[in-house]
Design an enzyme around this catalytic site. Sequence first.
Site, PDB file in Angstrom:
ATOM      1  N   GLY A 145       3.465  -8.902  -8.490  1.00 67.33           N
ATOM      2  CA  GLY A 145       4.366  -7.760  -8.632  1.00 67.33           C
ATOM      3  C   GLY A 145       4.218  -6.969  -9.913  1.00 67.33           C
ATOM      4  O   GLY A 145       5.049  -6.102 -10.194  1.00 67.33           O
ATOM      5  N   ARG A 200       0.393   4.748   1.912  1.00 67.04           N
ATOM      6  CA  ARG A 200       1.459   4.485   0.938  1.00 67.04           C
ATOM      7  C   ARG A 200       2.327   5.715   0.655  1.00 67.04           C
ATOM      8  O   ARG A 200       3.495   5.579   0.343  1.00 67.04           O
ATOM      9  CB  ARG A 200       0.887   3.920  -0.370  1.00 67.04           C
ATOM     10  CG  ARG A 200       0.216   2.553  -0.175  1.00 67.04           C
ATOM     11  CD  ARG A 200      -0.068   1.818  -1.487  1.00 67.04           C
ATOM     12  NE  ARG A 200       1.146   1.313  -2.069  1.00 67.04           N
ATOM     13  CZ  ARG A 200       1.823   1.873  -3.032  1.00 67.04           C
ATOM     14  NH1 ARG A 200       1.358   2.974  -3.589  1.00 67.04           N
ATOM     15  NH2 ARG A 200       2.944   1.348  -3.483  1.00 67.04           N
ATOM     16  N   TYR A 226       5.984   4.940   1.662  1.00 63.80           N
ATOM     17  CA  TYR A 226       6.884   4.677   0.526  1.00 63.80           C
ATOM     18  C   TYR A 226       7.186   5.922  -0.305  1.00 63.80           C
ATOM     19  O   TYR A 226       7.868   5.830  -1.323  1.00 63.80           O
ATOM     20  CB  TYR A 226       6.265   3.660  -0.449  1.00 63.80           C
ATOM     21  CG  TYR A 226       5.677   2.419   0.172  1.00 63.80           C
ATOM     22  CD1 TYR A 226       6.463   1.520   0.885  1.00 63.80           C
ATOM     23  CD2 TYR A 226       4.331   2.124   0.004  1.00 63.80           C
ATOM     24  CE1 TYR A 226       5.905   0.370   1.442  1.00 63.80           C
ATOM     25  CE2 TYR A 226       3.767   0.975   0.543  1.00 63.80           C
ATOM     26  CZ  TYR A 226       4.564   0.106   1.262  1.00 63.80           C
ATOM     27  OH  TYR A 226       4.016  -1.021   1.795  1.00 63.80           O
ATOM     28  N   PRO A 277      -1.072 -12.157  -8.903  1.00 62.15           N
ATOM     29  CA  PRO A 277      -1.235 -10.705  -8.993  1.00 62.15           C
ATOM     30  C   PRO A 277      -2.153 -10.187  -7.885  1.00 62.15           C
ATOM     31  O   PRO A 277      -3.132 -10.838  -7.522  1.00 62.15           O
ATOM     32  CB  PRO A 277      -1.893 -10.513 -10.361  1.00 62.15           C
ATOM     33  CG  PRO A 277      -2.592 -11.803 -10.644  1.00 62.15           C
ATOM     34  CD  PRO A 277      -1.815 -12.877  -9.943  1.00 62.15           C
ATOM     35  N   GLY A 278      -1.803  -9.052  -7.335  1.00 65.76           N
ATOM     36  CA  GLY A 278      -2.672  -8.394  -6.356  1.00 65.76           C
ATOM     37  C   GLY A 278      -2.993  -7.002  -6.868  1.00 65.76           C
ATOM     38  O   GLY A 278      -4.050  -6.717  -7.418  1.00 65.76           O
ATOM     39  N   ARG A 279      -1.958  -6.132  -6.751  1.00 68.23           N
ATOM     40  CA  ARG A 279      -2.110  -4.727  -7.119  1.00 68.23           C
ATOM     41  C   ARG A 279      -2.666  -4.513  -8.525  1.00 68.23           C
ATOM     42  O   ARG A 279      -3.530  -3.666  -8.751  1.00 68.23           O
ATOM     43  CB  ARG A 279      -0.728  -4.067  -7.022  1.00 68.23           C
ATOM     44  CG  ARG A 279      -0.691  -2.604  -7.305  1.00 68.23           C
ATOM     45  CD  ARG A 279       0.764  -2.121  -7.433  1.00 68.23           C
ATOM     46  NE  ARG A 279       1.651  -2.805  -6.545  1.00 68.23           N
ATOM     47  CZ  ARG A 279       2.099  -2.306  -5.386  1.00 68.23           C
ATOM     48  NH1 ARG A 279       1.756  -1.103  -5.020  1.00 68.23           N
ATOM     49  NH2 ARG A 279       2.906  -3.013  -4.624  1.00 68.23           N
ATOM     50  N   CYS A 289      -2.557  13.479  13.397  1.00 64.43           N
ATOM     51  CA  CYS A 289      -1.557  14.278  14.106  1.00 64.43           C
ATOM     52  C   CYS A 289      -0.156  13.793  13.804  1.00 64.43           C
ATOM     53  O   CYS A 289       0.483  13.134  14.626  1.00 64.43           O
ATOM     54  CB  CYS A 289      -1.832  14.247  15.587  1.00 64.43           C
ATOM     55  SG  CYS A 289      -3.324  15.142  15.929  1.00 64.43           S
ATOM     56  N   GLU A 290       0.305  14.148  12.631  1.00 56.36           N
ATOM     57  CA  GLU A 290       1.585  13.653  12.149  1.00 56.36           C
ATOM     58  C   GLU A 290       1.960  14.546  10.966  1.00 56.36           C
ATOM     59  O   GLU A 290       1.181  14.654  10.016  1.00 56.36           O
ATOM     60  CB  GLU A 290       1.338  12.211  11.679  1.00 56.36           C
ATOM     61  CG  GLU A 290       2.492  11.344  11.399  1.00 56.36           C
ATOM     62  CD  GLU A 290       3.028  10.594  12.617  1.00 56.36           C
ATOM     63  OE1 GLU A 290       4.249  10.600  12.746  1.00 56.36           O
ATOM     64  OE2 GLU A 290       2.262  10.022  13.402  1.00 56.36           O
ATOM     65  N   TYR A 313      -3.737  -2.055  -1.445  1.00 58.28           N
ATOM     66  CA  TYR A 313      -2.959  -1.672  -0.266  1.00 58.28           C
ATOM     67  C   TYR A 313      -3.422  -0.337   0.318  1.00 58.28           C
ATOM     68  O   TYR A 313      -2.616   0.436   0.829  1.00 58.28           O
ATOM     69  CB  TYR A 313      -1.457  -1.661  -0.592  1.00 58.28           C
ATOM     70  CG  TYR A 313      -0.988  -2.982  -1.168  1.00 58.28           C
ATOM     71  CD1 TYR A 313      -0.917  -4.121  -0.362  1.00 58.28           C
ATOM     72  CD2 TYR A 313      -0.670  -3.121  -2.521  1.00 58.28           C
ATOM     73  CE1 TYR A 313      -0.522  -5.346  -0.886  1.00 58.28           C
ATOM     74  CE2 TYR A 313      -0.275  -4.338  -3.046  1.00 58.28           C
ATOM     75  CZ  TYR A 313      -0.206  -5.448  -2.227  1.00 58.28           C
ATOM     76  OH  TYR A 313       0.181  -6.649  -2.749  1.00 58.28           O
TER      77      TYR A 313
END
Length: 427
Positions: A242, A324, A328, A285-287, A355-356, A385
Site C-alpha cells: 500500500g 484506473r 477510480y 509492496p506492489g505499486r 465504445c464508452e 495495475y
Amino acid sequence: MTTEYNEFGQLTIRGHEVQSLVKDYGTPLIIYDEDHLVSMMDKYHSVFKHHQVPYSISYASKAFSSIQMIKLLKSRNMELDVVSIGELYTALQAGFPAQDIHFHGNNKTPYEIDYALKNGVRFFIIDALDEISLIDGLAEDLEEDDAVNVLIRINPSVEVNTHEYISTGQEDSKFGLSLSNGAAKKAIDLIKRSQHLNFKGIHYHLGSQLADSQPFINAISNVFAWLDQENIDIDILNMGGGYGVKYTEDDVRFPIETGFDDILNHLKKVLKQSNRNMPHLMIEPGRSITAEAAITVYEVGTIKDIPGVSKYISIDGGMSDHIRTPLYGADYEVIPVELNEDSTSLPSHVVGKLCESGDVIGKNKMLPEDIKRGDLLAVKTTGAYHYSMASNYNQMQKPAVIFVSDNGVRQVIKRQSLEQLIENDIR
Ligand code: LLP
C-alpha cells in the site's frame, strides 16, 4: 524513472528514444525502466537491512506479473504474493521457488489450494474461518512433517485516507478476520487444533496508495494491544503493501526510508513494552515497485475540436489497457513524445477508442495546440495495475510490454494477436 527530452526534443526513457522503440514494437506500448524496478526492490531490502531485523519483501504480483518480471524478482531476492491459480502458475512457469510464494485471497477455491499444495506452496494467508478446515483437509496427503505455515489476515480497524475501492483494513470489509467480534481469535484456536497447519502470525493490508506511515504505526499499536490482551505469540508480522506513489504533482509518494524508520522504531518500542522479541517482518509492496517504472505510449488518431467547448484527442488504446481513470478517477500526467518548443499548449481531453463515454485517460491535459494524427503521447506512471487489469473489451488486443535499461531493450510480453482473441472460441 528516467524520462527526459533529449537535445532533439525527443522523449527518452533510460536514454532510449521512445519514438524509435515505437517503430520497433508499435503502439500501445508499455515501456518499463528495468533499472528503476531493480532500484525499488533494492531500496526495500536496504531499509530492512539497515534496521538489522529479520525480514522478507514479498512482491504483490497483482500489480504487474509476467515471466520476465518474476525472473527479475527472483534475481533480486524477493518473495512473492499470489491471489489466484493464474498468478501462481505464472510464477511457477518462471521458475520461482514455491517455498517463497505466499497464497492470498478472500476466496481461495479448493482447486486452487490443492494445486498450490501439490506444487510445493506451504504458506497461506488465511482470510476466513472456513478456509482453515479446507486447507487442513487438502493438506492431508502431504508428508507427515510437511506442515503448512499460515498467517491470519486481520482487520486492525485503522482509518486510511484513500479511495474507498482500495481501502481494506476496516472492520466492514470482505477481507480478513475481525479482532473485535472474536473471529481472529477463533481462527487462531482452530489453526492450533488443526492437523497440518502451523500458526505463524498476523497479516494485515490497510489499503493502497497510502502517503505516510501513520496508519501503519496505528495498526502496530492496535495489533499488539490485541495480541497482548489475548496472550498470543507470533513468529511473523506481515504489514501488507500500500505504499503510495506519485502519479501527478499533487500526490505524495510514501517516503520509503523515513517512513519505515518511523514504522520500525515504533514497532521496536511496542515490542519492548510488551516484552516480545522482534518477529520476522514481511511487507508486500506492489505499486511502489512498478508504477513509476513505466509509461504507456499511444498514437494519436481522431481529433475532435468543438469550438468554445472541448477538444478531444483520441488515442489507439483506452480503458482496455488503462482502467484506473474510468474506475477510480485516477489522474495521470500525459506528455507528448516529441516536444515542440514553439507550439503553445491547450487543455484537451485525452480519450480512448472504446465504445464508452467514460473511456477517458485524462481531462484538460495541457497538450500542444497543433497536435495531429500520428503524433505520439506518453502516459506516465502506468507500471502498476495497468497491464494486469487490462481487458479485451471491444476485442482490443492487450498491448506489448518492453523493458529498457542501461544494458539495452528487451521485449517481455508480445502484443496479443488477433488469432489469440478467438483462440478459445468454438468455430
Ligand atoms: N497485499 C495485499 C494483501 C493486497 O491486497 C495488496 C493490494 C497489496 C499487498 C499490494 O498493494 P500495493 O502496494 O500495490 O498498493 N487495482 C487497484 C489496487 C488494488 C490493490 C489490491 N490489493 C489500483 O489500481 O489502485
